[in-house]
Design an enzyme around this catalytic site. Sequence first.
Site, PDB file in Angstrom:
ATOM      1  N   LEU A   1      -3.987   5.537   6.092  1.00 46.14           N
ATOM      2  CA  LEU A   1      -4.748   6.451   6.956  1.00 46.14           C
ATOM      3  C   LEU A   1      -4.203   6.497   8.373  1.00 46.14           C
ATOM      4  CD1 LEU A   1      -8.486   6.076   5.933  1.00 46.14           C
ATOM      5  CD2 LEU A   1      -6.952   7.990   5.581  1.00 46.14           C
ATOM      6  N   ALA A   2      -3.911   5.338   8.978  1.00 53.57           N
ATOM      7  CA  ALA A   2      -3.403   5.339  10.351  1.00 53.57           C
ATOM      8  C   ALA A   2      -2.035   6.014  10.418  1.00 53.57           C
ATOM      9  CB  ALA A   2      -3.323   3.909  10.886  1.00 53.57           C
TER      10      ALA A   2
ATOM     11  N   ARG B   1     -20.983  -8.769   7.365  1.00 52.95           N
ATOM     12  CA  ARG B   1     -20.272  -9.394   6.249  1.00 52.95           C
ATOM     13  C   ARG B   1     -20.081 -10.893   6.413  1.00 52.95           C
ATOM     14  NH1 ARG B   1     -15.679  -4.661   5.319  1.00 52.95           N
ATOM     15  NH2 ARG B   1     -17.105  -3.184   4.327  1.00 52.95           N
TER      16      ARG B   1
ATOM     17  N   GLY C   1       4.599   2.891   7.475  1.00 57.91           N
ATOM     18  CA  GLY C   1       3.293   2.815   6.830  1.00 57.91           C
ATOM     19  C   GLY C   1       2.642   4.183   6.815  1.00 57.91           C
TER      20      GLY C   1
END
Length: 637
Positions: free
Chosen positions: A43-44, A330, A40
Amino acid sequence: MTLDSKIPAGPLSEKWDNHKFKLKLVNPANKRKYDIIVVGTGLAGASAAASLAELGYNVKTFCFQDSPRRAHSIAAQGGINAAKNYRNDGDSVYRLFYDTIKGGDYRAREANVHRLAQVSVNIIDQCVAQGVPFAREYGGLLDNRSFGGAQVSRTFYAKGQTGQQLLLGAYSAMNRQIAEGKIKSYTRHEMLDVVLVDGQARGIIARDLVTGEIERHAGHAVLLCTGGYGNVFYLTTYARGSNGTAVWRAHKKGAYFGNPCFTQIHPTCIPVSGDHQSKLTLMSESLRNDGRIWVPKEKGDKRKPEAIPENERDYYLERIYPSFGNLVPRDIASRKAKEVCDEGRGVGSTGLAVYLDFADAIKRLGKDAVEAKYGNLFDMYKQITGEDPYQTPMRIYPAVHYTMGGLWVDYNLMTSVPGLYACGEANFSDHGANRLGASALMQGLADGYFVIPATLGDYLASVERKPISSDSPEFDAAEKAVKDGIEKLLSIKGNKTVHEFQRELGQIMWNHCGMARNEAGLKEGIEKIKQLRNEFWKDIHIPGTDQELNQNLEKAGRVADFLELGELMMVDALHRNESCGGHFREEFQTPEGEARRDDDNYTYVAAWEYKGEGQPEQLHKEKLDFESVTLTQRSYK
């Protein structure tokens, strides 16, 4: 196996600094002898890969996209939180920590959340140094805006493209290391299994999505930075390719799954318009800074919004939650939108929408100022709906947006499998039962830039520095299992497409494990998923072969995993007899309709252990201890 979270002793504010000092180190010359696999490159993953390569490790990165720049991190539009207190409005590391713990309804680890708040300050400096074009005030200082669940302005932003700009910064840092020869990048590759040698993660099996070739890759540690699994719901704000295969395959190899039922519902999405859709589009939460949410006071009022006078409008969030107004968290904003629509006061042709109105902001600030802040978001809305939000209110409705659940990790971000780590949305650790807006980018970069570079060395210092061979019985077995699974899928030759199965699964998940859940519905949903899974393995049709680019085959493997993961999500939701954050069990609510927790019985992380095909998973509990905050009923009034 006993869950050991490895939370350091000592005062909360000193835990991370003291822990870093006590971690074992790998000297620079020895770092060159370790191979790290990063799956992956959002961002991480990109920040972790760049940081580890900069330290001297040899890194291999894998993504199923044709470029790391296409990671779903680009879709996080509104901003990134950091406790800089540039506005001098009372923000601090502790306040960001407290807002995050409270926003997650007290179902996250104190130590992890405080570390996140602590390193948030460094993230902004790191990204500015990389050239990320954050918005600035007239005097040149970085600007901030507000997000839900906070009464201070701590969200740094780059217009409505924050995720994209942050990813370009991390991607540039990663590219520098590729050019230096410290990172080898594998695009259009999908991880299909983790390989364990002597119980430790020592590599992966991946499929080249262009040629179909099955490959072995060995390393001293494996980092999963593969995002969330929200596409189990089918209609979501996720990219269509986002999936849960990497974390699910790791789970089946021994990695515990933490709080799988904790799902983020985002209140600010463009409503569903018909069966033709395969995904939904998010309108950034940043719009709630200046947009006002309302519905008609009377049921069935189908007049155009401009024709409804002010005294016949219900600005329901401002009415119910005067302290936070439109910037409540949220989960709360989503539930209230559902409630007013269920009452018959929803707007639009389906009645499943509420208005997000900018008329007051345009009158107060002027159209040019509103356009400078949100112009690209307004343009996107107009292109999708054909309506001009400068002239008429946006229509929005909640949709699945993020998963707080993920692989269980300890304080060092290691899963229950030694040598296997999970970063960013792939782990469960920082958001509890509800993520505050602008915290996803913060966690991904915190894990990649500042946490994993420190904690990974502690593990590697005790691992032999000799190269890991992929010519071993464990790699043989893992590769065979992957090939057998692909062959099984292709051999079925049924009549239904992958698309049909995923849509049916999504409807089951949304109806039985969506914004509202109850015991009867969850039990019914579990049975429906079992039936659908049985049908899938008898009637799936996958054209083509495995020796070519075959997107139907890719999707089929992912949907097969979703059919198992979806059941675990419902089992987890069924066992948790309380309401907290986004997990709203209808049987457990206050007289005002708010979530009612059961702190005596459920103040823990639910960590599930895979016990074999067709067997019930085993529940392990990590007790959550709160030393710095008092557990109270959340109130945003």
